[in-house]
Structures are given as structure tokens and as C-alpha cells.
Design an enzyme around this catalytic site. Structure first.
Site, PDB file in Angstrom:
ATOM      1  N   LYS A  93       0.812  -1.223   0.000  1.00 56.39           N
ATOM      2  CA  LYS A  93       0.000   0.000   0.000  1.00 56.39           C
ATOM      3  C   LYS A  93       0.846   1.275   0.000  1.00 56.39           C
ATOM      4  O   LYS A  93       0.423   2.312  -0.504  1.00 56.39           O
ATOM      5  CB  LYS A  93      -0.943  -0.004   1.202  1.00 56.39           C
ATOM      6  CG  LYS A  93      -2.045  -1.062   1.126  1.00 56.39           C
ATOM      7  CD  LYS A  93      -3.045  -0.745   0.033  1.00 56.39           C
ATOM      8  CE  LYS A  93      -4.227  -1.707   0.060  1.00 56.39           C
ATOM      9  NZ  LYS A  93      -5.114  -1.493  -1.105  1.00 56.39           N
ATOM     10  N   GLU A 115      -9.584   6.051   3.029  1.00 56.01           N
ATOM     11  CA  GLU A 115     -10.389   4.977   3.603  1.00 56.01           C
ATOM     12  C   GLU A 115      -9.457   3.804   3.857  1.00 56.01           C
ATOM     13  O   GLU A 115      -8.383   3.716   3.256  1.00 56.01           O
ATOM     14  CB  GLU A 115     -11.479   4.552   2.615  1.00 56.01           C
ATOM     15  CG  GLU A 115     -11.028   3.565   1.521  1.00 56.01           C
ATOM     16  CD  GLU A 115      -9.999   4.120   0.564  1.00 56.01           C
ATOM     17  OE1 GLU A 115      -9.892   5.357   0.457  1.00 56.01           O
ATOM     18  OE2 GLU A 115      -9.289   3.309  -0.080  1.00 56.01           O
ATOM     19  N   SER A 381       1.571  -9.673  -0.747  1.00 53.59           N
ATOM     20  CA  SER A 381       1.277  -8.238  -0.719  1.00 53.59           C
ATOM     21  C   SER A 381       1.454  -7.601   0.648  1.00 53.59           C
ATOM     22  O   SER A 381       1.609  -6.389   0.751  1.00 53.59           O
ATOM     23  CB  SER A 381      -0.152  -7.999  -1.213  1.00 53.59           C
ATOM     24  OG  SER A 381      -1.058  -8.732  -0.421  1.00 53.59           O
TER      25      SER A 381
END
Lengths: 394, 268
Positions: A93, A115, A381
Site C-alpha cells: 500500500k 479509507e 502483498s
């Protein structure tokens, strides 16, 4: 950043028939401003240098590619893990949060909203905001605040304000609704730093471009280490940013098969799942025309996954396009298989994966068993520290 | 072609020299039976146009009041066809006021734009407002709405630059829905600063009537809009009162509330 030259979306923000910009008129000027600014800065050497500097020295890129030998042996496959779990803050991210925060700063926006589902995007955003001196507000479903408490504490320690959203299903979808409402209200001074390849144009493209570094690195690394391209690239898909990031390194290699793994929750036949591409049909949510879990009247369904980052009823519009063109195959893995894969990776490799990524591992193991001898690349991830309360110790 | 109910209404408002009072109700709120009562009460009390809100699971342009109403309406089983039934029933009962459906785009695209517009027209509905559908994405539905003679009403925002206002004006029919503020629906105490300038900017690019909504709930706000707009839209303010009042007192409460707003729309 050669990857920042993709042909799609078109000038209307469409990937084939998917995507677009279905938002209230109030947001149109901000989206047009963002689109123009992004066009400018992606070609600006100064911006690229700045992004490159922080990727290298702050995020820790390139992240390693690791051959998971014991995991591979278990099923008779050669398995490589792209270690996005080793990026700063513990997930992919940060690639996008960093790029967009640098963009926001250049746009002169000092207030950032985001968010978050699993909390990884919220943590990444809070992190780069702290580093760049920007104000940060994170919207998070009340249910996710409960089940990802560690990440809530991290965000607060980083100086972000976390606002729990108690409407609807109290998960990622509702957090996005509330972030959009904030943005409509404060659009003059606020930048909405969206965390996945979802939302109105140009977000799906911007987020994909900032995540494409994963696939770019991975392709070179697998060539260096294995001497050839993988047979399969496997990644989990919620909104779908880590998957698009790695897939984009291989889209032009027709022999490489790409597999996106959605959350089957308690089973796609039960209704308690989040497999929008596998079990949904196209509709409009959060500004884009894309595959969506909905009832026959067009009401968005509540979803379920043990992995909060996959617990979302829609998916990035580019995935909808890649599904319809057939370039990517989408499958779904249930909660139980993901939890089992979490344990398997922990015991064979000493790595605790995020429950989201555990879905990709579970499918890769199944694939390895079905087709022995294959070379499989998995996008790991994120790391699983945030999930320790969700995974029972046997 | 005979003029539609919306055009006729604005002609009449002009000769009467008053602002139109438009009210919004969420179909199926508080439940399907009470929703019908509410719609009648509002029209009997003097509303000039009724907006029928089809509840949507993710109302991202709405504030807390309409979010709550939508949630309850969906729990009560509210569906798009209930708006059609409600409209048909109002027409059968002799109500001649314009009726306009307001909903998000997904329930529309799910049915298909043409079928959706055809059903609106068949139920006696005059217009459609879709807050998450800017003119850029409206190609197919513009065609369908024109064919069915349903006015497609677009929203203009105070931060819209000139070229966007022109785009909205070019696509809109019936009237332009001017969003009074940057934000979501919900009652506010005052009008947003600069609203008069925004309305003049819209006037400069369009001859269509202007209705002002979002945040309007008080007579003094309505009074301040005389001479600037052609109509005001009240939604959350009405639902707030319904929420705060036991059902047996609705008739008196709604009559008094609408009468206060109507007086502000016509006096001076």
C-alpha cells in the site's frame, strides 16, 4: 518509470466498457484537476526523481524476490514470493500512498483523507503524511476497527485521526462512502488519497501506475534468479491494486498466465463472500462501472471475508476489463483455505502473510498440486502481524 | 407537443410571483404504508412538486438524515417499483403535481436506461434526478429520457467552472438542480456564502428554471432565495420532523411546516 505509459484507460477513463466517472458534479472539477496534474507530474523529471528517492531510501525498494523452496517442495512446484510484506509499513500500500501524497503536496493540498479496510492503506497514508507534514484523517468501518485493532493503534501513533464508520456493513465499502462525503464537503482544501484501483477516473489509473513498480521489479528479478519467466503469476484481489501492480509487469508476455484470487468467504454459494468478479455482474459503485455484488434491484450486497482487505463488493474496473478480455483468470478461495495457507507459509518459510495474501498462497498451492513442475510467482502483498487475533493458534 | 407538468408549474409560479416549494420523501420510509400517507400529506399541505427518493444501499451524496431514511426504507422492503406504485396511486387519486424520481445510478443501470424511463413515464412521473450521474456519462439515458418525455434533471455545483455549467445546462431539461453548497444533503442553519453569485452564474448560461436544494430547511433561507431562484427543495428538514414526531401528529406538524415554508416562498 517506463511503466507509466499504458494505453488504457482511454480519455474518458474507460477500460473497454468499464470505469468512467459516476460522481456528483461537485467532485468533477477536483477529478479534472487531479487528472491534469497527474499528466503533468508523471512526465516531470523532478517528480520522478523525488518518487524514486523515497521509494529507494524510505520504502526500501526494490523489495526482494524470494524462492520459497520448502513451500515449493510441499507441492512439487517452484515458488517465488515477491516480498511486498518487507516494504515499509508492511504492505504494498505504501507504493501508492507515497506517490499520491507527493502529488497532493504539489497540488498544495494539506489535508489528506483516506479509507481503509484492513488498515494497511490507512497506516501507509498516516505514515507518509507524518513524513511529509500533512494532516491525515482515515475512515474505517467500525467492524474493521474492531478486527484490525493493531493497525488502528499504529495510525493513531502516527498522528492520524481514525474515524469509525458505523453505517451499512461497517466495512471498507462504508468507509469509502464516508470518505467521499468528506471530500464533497471539503473539496477545496482536501485530497482524497484512495487506496486501491477503484473509484472514479483517474484514480484507477493513478493507483495502478504507482503499484506497477511491483511487476516491473518482479519480472527482472525472476529472470535474474530463475532464468525465465514464470508460468503463473498469482495475486489476491479485493479492490485489486497489488494484483494489477504485479500483473502489469507481465501483461505483454502471453505465455505467462495471470490469476487473480478473490475471497470466497464461507463459499460463493452461501452469499457470504466477496467474489465480485467470480459471482457478480456489472454495475456502478464508488464512481465506476465495474463488476459488483448486488441484488436484482441493484442494491449492493453485504460481503464477507476473513480478510478485511478483500471484504469489498466491487473491484477495480481494469480487472473487469481483464476478465472480459480473458487475459486474467479470476478464481475464489474460501476463509478456511486462506487460514490453512497462512499456517503453511508460517511453518515452512517462517513468514506470517497477511490474510489477504494468504488467499493467493492457497490458490498457488492448489495450482502446484494440479500441475507439478510449474514456476509460480506469488505477490506476497503484506505481512500478517495485523491478523494475529483472527488466526487461531492450533 | 403539449407542455409537461414541470413546464406548466414554472409558468404558473412566474405568474403567481412566488418560489416553488419542492419536497423530497424517501419511498418506503418510515414504511410502505406510512410513506403513502406522508406523500399525500405533503402534497395536501401545498408542496408544488414531489421528489420520490428510491432508497439505495450506498447513498454517497446524502447526509445522516437521508442515509437513515434510506436504511429504514430498504429494511422495510422498499424497492424501485414502489416509487412507480406510489406515483400511479397519487395520479389515480387525482394529484396533478409534477412527480420526480430521485435515485442513484446503479438501480437505473440495473434495469436498463430505456426500460427505467419507460416505466417512469407509464407511472405518470415527469422527471428523474440521479446525483451520481454527471452529463458526461449520461449519453444512453439522455436518449431514453427524451424518447419517453421524462425530464432529466442535472445538478450544478457552486464550484462548477463555467464550462461545466454550460455542459450541465446543455444536457438538462425541466429545471437545473442547483446544489446550494459543496457537501451532502442535510439541514443547515444558514445559506452557504456566495450562493447568490453561484445562481447568477447558472442564470447566465441557461434559460431553464433553477431549483435550489441541499441544506434548505428554514423559512428564512427560503425568503432569502426569492428573486434568485425559481424553486427550493426541502428533504432532510421534512424527514427530521417526521422522525421527531409521533405518527398521529404528522398531519398537524407537516401542515404547519409546509405552510411556513410556503408563506416564506410567496410573501414580500
Amino acid at each position: 518509470m517506463a511503466h507509466l505509459t499504458e494505453k488504457l484507460p482511454d480519455e474518458r477513463g474507460r477500460f473497454g466498457r468499464f470505469g468512467g466517472r459516476y460522481v456528483p458534479e461537485t467532485l468533477i472539477p477536483a477529478l479534472m484537476e487531479l487528472e491534469a496534474a497527474y499528466e503533468w507530474f508523471r512526465a516531470d523529471p523532478g517528480f520522478r526523481q523525488e518518487l524514486d528517492y523515497y521509494q529507494r531510501h524510505y520504502v526500501g525498494r526494490p523489495t526482494p524476490l524470494y524462492q520459497a523452496a520448502r513451500l515449493g517442495e510441499l507441492v512439487g512446484a517452484t515458488i517465488y514470493l515477491k516480498r511486498e510484506d518487507l516494504a515499509h509499513t508492511g504492505a504494498h500500500k505504501i507504493n501508492n500512498a507515497l506517490g499520491q501524497a507527493l502529488l497532493a503536496r504539489r497540488l498544495g493540498k494539506r489535508r489528506i483523507i483516506a479509507e481503509t479496510g484492513a488498515g494497511q492503506h490507512g497506516v501507509a497514508t498516516a505514515t507518509v503524511c507524518a513524513m511529509l507534514g500533512l494532516q491525515c484523517v482515515v475512515y474505517m468501518g467500525a467492524e474493521d476497527v474492531r478486527r484490525q485493532a493493531l493497525n488502528v493503534r499504529r495510525m493513531r501513533l502516527l498522528g492520524a485521526e481514525v474515524r469509525a464508520v458505523a453505517t451499512g456493513s461497517q466495512t471498507l465499502k462504508d468507509a469509502i462512502n464516508e470518505a467521499i462525503r468528506d471530500w464533497v464537503t471539503n473539496v477545496h482544501d482536501t485530497y482524497y488519497l484512495i487506496g486501491s484501483v477503484v473509484g472514479p477516473h483517474p484514480y484507477p489509473r493513478i493507483v495502478r501506475d504507482f503499484q506497477a513498480v511491483i511487476g516491473q521489479e518482479a519480472r527482472q528479478q525472476v529472470l535474474d534468479q530463475a532464468g525465465r519467466l514464470p508460468d503463473y503469476v498469482v495475486a489476491c484481489v479485493g479492490g485489486g491494486s497489488n494484483a494489477l501492480g504485479i500483473f502489469h509487469g507481465f501483461l505483454a508476455d502471453p505465455a505467462v498466465r495471470l490469476v487473480g484470487v478473490e475471497a470466497a468467504g464461507q463459499g460463493t454459494e452461501t452469499g457470504a463472500h466477496a467474489a465480485s468478479l467470480v459471482a457478480g455482474r456489472p454495475g456502478v459503485l464508488h464512481g465506476a462501472y465495474t463488476y459488483l455484488l448486488q441484488d436484482e434491484a441493484g442494491q449492493v450486497r453485504e460481503t464477507h471475508s476473513v480478510a478485511p482487505g478483500l471484504d469489498y463488493p466491487a473491484v477495480g474496473p481494469e480487472h473487469s476489463f481483464l476478465k472480459e478480455t480473458g487475459r486474467v483468470t479470476y478464481v475464489a478461495v474460501d476463509d478456511a483455505a486462506a487460514l490453512a495457507a497462512f499456517r503453511t507459509l508460517a511453518r515452512t518459510e517462517g513468514i506470517l502473510p497477511a490474510l489477504e495474501a494468504a488467499h493467493a498462497i492457497a490458490y498457488a498451492l492448489e495450482l502446484g498440486r494440479q500441475e507439478p513442475g510449474r514456476l509460480i510467482l506469488i505477490n506476497l502483498s503484506g505481512r500478517g502481524d495485523k491478523d494475529l487475533d483472527l488466526v487461531p493458534v492450533e | 407537443m403539449t407542455p409537461g407538468r414541470i413546464d406548466e408549474l414554472f409558468c404558473r409560479l412566474k405568474t403567481q410571483n412566488r418560489l416553488g416549494l419542492f419536497t423530497y420523501v424517501t419511498v418506503g420510509y418510515p414504511d410502505l404504508t406510512a410513506g403513502w400517507e406522508l406523500a399525500r400529506l405533503v402534497l395536501d399541505a401545498g408542496a408544488d412538486l414531489l421528489e420520490l427518493g428510491i432508497p439505495f444501499s450506498d447513498p454517497l451524496a446524502d447526509g445522516a438524515t437521508i442515509q437513515r431514511a434510506s436504511y429504514h426504507a430498504l429494511r422495510a422492503g422498499g424497492r424501485p417499483e414502489h416509487a412507480l406504485e406510489l406515483a400511479a396511486r397519487l395520479r389515480a387519486a387525482g394529484y396533478g403535481q409534477p412527480l420526480v424520481v430521485m435515485t442513484y445510478f446503479n438501480p437505473v443501470v440495473t434495469q436498463g436506461e430505456d426500460r427505467f424511463c419507460a416505466e417512469l413515464a407509464a407511472a405518470g412521473i415527469d422527471g428523474l434526478i440521479v446525483p451520481d450521474l454527471p452529463p458526461d456519462e449520461a449519453g444512453p439515458i439522455l436518449e431514453a429520457a427524451r424518447r419517453r418525455r421524462v425530464d432529466l434533471i442535472f445538478l450544478a455545483a457552486p464550484n462548477s467552472p463555467e464550462d461545466r455549467l454550460r455542459k450541465v445546462a446543455a444536457a438538462a431539461s425541466g429545471f437545473i438542480y442547483c446544489v446550494s453548497l459543496t457537501g451532502v444533503t442535510g439541514a443547515r442553519d444558514t445559506l452557504a456564502p456566495g450562493l447568490d453569485r453561484f445562481l447568477r452564474r447558472v442564470r447566465a448560461v441557461s434559460g431553464l428554471p433553477l431549483a435550489v436544494g441541499f441544506g434548505i430547511s428554514r423559512p428564512e433561507q427560503v425568503r432569502a432565495l426569492r428573486g434568485l431562484a425559481d424553486a427550493v427543495v426541502v428533504g432532510s428538514g421534512l424527514i427530521d420532523r417526521v422522525e421527531a414526531t409521533p405518527p398521529e401528529q404528522w398531519p398537524a406538524e407537516i401542515r404547519a411546516y409546509i405552510a411556513g415554508l410556503r408563506a416564506a416562498a410567496a410573501d414580500g
